[in-house]
Write a protein that holds these residues in place. Structure first.
Motif, PDB file in Angstrom:
ATOM      1  N   ALA A   1       0.830  -1.199   0.000  1.00 54.39           N
ATOM      2  CA  ALA A   1       0.000   0.000   0.000  1.00 54.39           C
ATOM      3  C   ALA A   1       0.871   1.259   0.000  1.00 54.39           C
ATOM      4  O   ALA A   1       0.530   2.269  -0.625  1.00 54.39           O
ATOM      5  CB  ALA A   1      -0.917  -0.006   1.219  1.00 54.39           C
ATOM      6  N   GLU A   2       1.998   1.195   0.738  1.00 56.27           N
ATOM      7  CA  GLU A   2       2.898   2.350   0.847  1.00 56.27           C
ATOM      8  C   GLU A   2       4.339   1.869   0.771  1.00 56.27           C
ATOM      9  O   GLU A   2       4.639   0.762   1.233  1.00 56.27           O
ATOM     10  CB  GLU A   2       2.745   3.061   2.211  1.00 56.27           C
ATOM     11  N   ALA A   3       5.216   2.760   0.273  1.00 52.39           N
ATOM     12  CA  ALA A   3       6.646   2.434   0.276  1.00 52.39           C
ATOM     13  C   ALA A   3       7.448   3.666   0.666  1.00 52.39           C
ATOM     14  O   ALA A   3       7.157   4.777   0.203  1.00 52.39           O
ATOM     15  CB  ALA A   3       7.079   1.943  -1.100  1.00 52.39           C
ATOM     16  N   THR A   4       8.435   3.479   1.530  1.00 56.87           N
ATOM     17  CA  THR A   4       9.425   4.520   1.807  1.00 56.87           C
ATOM     18  C   THR A   4      10.738   4.026   1.234  1.00 56.87           C
ATOM     19  O   THR A   4      11.202   2.933   1.600  1.00 56.87           O
ATOM     20  CB  THR A   4       9.589   4.738   3.329  1.00 56.87           C
ATOM     21  N   VAL A   5      11.300   4.801   0.318  1.00 59.14           N
ATOM     22  CA  VAL A   5      12.605   4.443  -0.235  1.00 59.14           C
ATOM     23  C   VAL A   5      13.636   5.347   0.425  1.00 59.14           C
ATOM     24  O   VAL A   5      13.700   6.546   0.138  1.00 59.14           O
ATOM     25  CB  VAL A   5      12.630   4.590  -1.776  1.00 59.14           C
ATOM     26  N   ALA A   6      14.380   4.781   1.371  1.00 57.22           N
ATOM     27  CA  ALA A   6      15.379   5.564   2.117  1.00 57.22           C
ATOM     28  C   ALA A   6      16.384   4.605   2.727  1.00 57.22           C
ATOM     29  O   ALA A   6      16.123   3.400   2.853  1.00 57.22           O
ATOM     30  CB  ALA A   6      14.685   6.364   3.223  1.00 57.22           C
ATOM     31  N   GLU A   7      17.521   5.150   3.131  1.00 53.48           N
ATOM     32  CA  GLU A   7      18.540   4.339   3.800  1.00 53.48           C
ATOM     33  C   GLU A   7      18.093   4.050   5.233  1.00 53.48           C
ATOM     34  O   GLU A   7      17.367   4.851   5.838  1.00 53.48           O
ATOM     35  CB  GLU A   7      19.881   5.098   3.832  1.00 53.48           C
ATOM     36  N   PHE A   8      18.582   2.928   5.782  1.00 59.37           N
ATOM     37  CA  PHE A   8      18.232   2.574   7.167  1.00 59.37           C
ATOM     38  C   PHE A   8      18.895   3.508   8.187  1.00 59.37           C
ATOM     39  O   PHE A   8      18.636   3.409   9.374  1.00 59.37           O
ATOM     40  CB  PHE A   8      18.610   1.117   7.449  1.00 59.37           C
ATOM     41  N   THR A   9      19.740   4.403   7.697  1.00 58.92           N
ATOM     42  CA  THR A   9      20.383   5.383   8.582  1.00 58.92           C
ATOM     43  C   THR A   9      19.665   6.733   8.538  1.00 58.92           C
ATOM     44  O   THR A   9      20.086   7.675   9.212  1.00 58.92           O
ATOM     45  CB  THR A   9      21.849   5.585   8.147  1.00 58.92           C
ATOM     46  N   ASP A  10      18.610   6.834   7.754  1.00 56.81           N
ATOM     47  CA  ASP A  10      17.885   8.107   7.582  1.00 56.81           C
ATOM     48  C   ASP A  10      16.864   8.256   8.725  1.00 56.81           C
ATOM     49  O   ASP A  10      15.757   7.717   8.672  1.00 56.81           O
ATOM     50  CB  ASP A  10      17.192   8.085   6.210  1.00 56.81           C
ATOM     51  N   HIS A  11      17.254   9.007   9.754  1.00 58.19           N
ATOM     52  CA  HIS A  11      16.429   9.091  10.968  1.00 58.19           C
ATOM     53  C   HIS A  11      15.073   9.727  10.729  1.00 58.19           C
ATOM     54  O   HIS A  11      14.068   9.299  11.304  1.00 58.19           O
ATOM     55  CB  HIS A  11      17.196   9.819  12.082  1.00 58.19           C
ATOM     56  N   ALA A  12      15.053  10.737   9.874  1.00 61.21           N
ATOM     57  CA  ALA A  12      13.765  11.407   9.606  1.00 61.21           C
ATOM     58  C   ALA A  12      12.808  10.428   8.914  1.00 61.21           C
ATOM     59  O   ALA A  12      11.617  10.347   9.257  1.00 61.21           O
ATOM     60  CB  ALA A  12      13.992  12.642   8.737  1.00 61.21           C
ATOM     61  N   ALA A  13      13.337   9.680   7.963  1.00 59.76           N
ATOM     62  CA  ALA A  13      12.485   8.713   7.251  1.00 59.76           C
ATOM     63  C   ALA A  13      12.021   7.605   8.202  1.00 59.76           C
ATOM     64  O   ALA A  13      10.864   7.165   8.141  1.00 59.76           O
ATOM     65  CB  ALA A  13      13.252   8.110   6.071  1.00 59.76           C
TER      66      ALA A  13
END
Ligand code: AMP
Length: 363
Positions: A47-59
């Motif tokens: 339903a949703e996807a976040t494409v970000a690094e696992f170090t991206d605190h805001a994401a």
């Protein structure tokens, strides 16, 4: 209990996440995947996807606010990310389980502390350690990086004529390294058991299956394993004891060797769905993926009865080109992962052959 209609957060975007998201959707859950990979196999069905690094605190913070529970399909998610998420939302399995299972030194020590056997092994942190370990364990032996190895990557076989120092440098590329040396097991076969465990401690296991590897990659899973019932029962007992001792919530897959004299030795384990459980999608009352959703959401675990025996074959690299024949074959259930790029050694799909449905002579 996290009821249907809630959102499952999935860390990692590969095929294990994809098949979990499909199972979650069937039970009325939405899945939100977090992965660094654009157009991942999992995101295609979420339903949703976040494409970000696992170090991206805001994401990570935005993800935590958007989901009701977090699980994972990749055990190398950085521990800091799991700890951060756990401040806001249940993370199942938790960082403590991953600390044990992501590092071969911790993993083997944990298993041995329970009185469960592994191949004989030594932790090593230098070329001199490797030399001493090989002296103690004999040859052949296997040098394995403690972390981040999969499908035979991060491993060197130490034969009669191998130079331990060269092997150490080959493995680490000159970087500091934690590793293990383990004795080579002349096994009769490789097996695995998957156990599901709920937040209330209830557990349910799948039957012992037999795994055949080619070039260190799982080629085939045969269900049930062609071993004596007492050995299968011992393997199931070992997996159940480890799952309980770890306190895992979700799934635990335990890979084991059966030696020629009938001993069961634990090789490694993973707190997530496992390739050797893909057959459960087609030949089991509850698939491992649905069981993971049930476990992390606190639903009752489903039955693991098997209506028929099965053989699962991975479609690796250009084997995926067999799909037109497989999609038409009686008794074959084809699964493709939506990966665009065909590369040698890459898992692109699998097929489960159901015995008794036009397929009799397997295994
Ligand atoms: P692993 O990454 O530990 O699962 O190893 C990948 C594959 O290498 C296993 O499935 C075995 O086929 C083989 N292997 C690993 N460790 C050993 C060992 N100690 N003795 C013999 N074969 C091994």
């Amino acid at each position: 209990m996290i009821p249907p209609g809630a959102t499952l957060g999935m860390l990692g975007g590969g095929q294990l996440g994809r098949m979990t998201a499909l199972a979650a959707a069937r039970l009325g859950y939405r899945t939100h995947v977090f992965t660094p990979e654009p157009d991942s196999p999992c995101a295609q069905v979420c339903a949703e996807a976040t494409v970000a690094e696992f170090t991206d605190h805001a994401a990570l913070a935005a993800f935590a606010a958007a989901v009701d529970v977090v699980t994972l399909e990749w055990e190398n998610v950085p521990p800091e990310a799991l700890v951060m998420l756990a401040e806001h939302v249940p993370v199942r399995p938790g960082a403590g389980v991953l600390t044990v299972t992501r590092d071969r030194i911790h993993e083997k020590a944990f298993v041995n502390r329970l009185g469960i056997k592994t191949a004989p092994w030594r932790p090593v942190h230098s070329a001199a350690d490797v030399d001493r370990a090989v002296g103690a364990l004999g040859r052949p032996a296997v040098l394995k990086a403690a972390r981040l190895g999969y499908d035979g990557k991060g491993q060197v076989l130490l034969r009669a004529d191998s130079d331990p120092t060269a092997a150490w440098h080959h493995l680490g590329g000159g970087n500091p390294l934690d590793a293990v040396v383990e004795g080579f097991v002349d096994y009769a076969c490789e097996i695995s058991v998957i156990v599901a465990r709920s937040p209330d401690g209830s557990q349910r296991g799948y039957p012992t299956v037999e795994n055949q590897h080619e070039h260190h990659i799982l080629a085939r899973t045969i269900v049930p394993a062609r071993i004596a019932p007492a050995i299968a029962a011992e393997a199931e007992n070992i997996a159940a004891r480890i799952a309980e001792a770890l306190g895992v919530v979700g799934l635990l897959a335990v890979e084991m060797f059966v030696t020629r004299d009938g001993q069961v030795l634990v090789n490694e384990m993973a707190p997530r769905p496992h390739n050797s459980g893909h057959w459960t999608l087609d030949a089991c009352a509850t698939s491992q993926f649905e069981q993971l959703v049930r476990a992390v959401c606190g639903l009752p675990l489903g039955p693991t009865d098997r209506p028929c025996d099965a053989v699962m074959e991975n479609l690796i690299g250009d084997q995926v080109g067999r799909w037109p024949e497989l999609v038409a074959a009686p008794g074959a259930r084809l699964h493709l992962y939506g990966k665009r790029e065909v590369r040698a050694g890459r898992k692109l799909g699998h097929v489960t052959w159901l015995k008794g449905f036009g397929v009799e002579a397997l295994g």
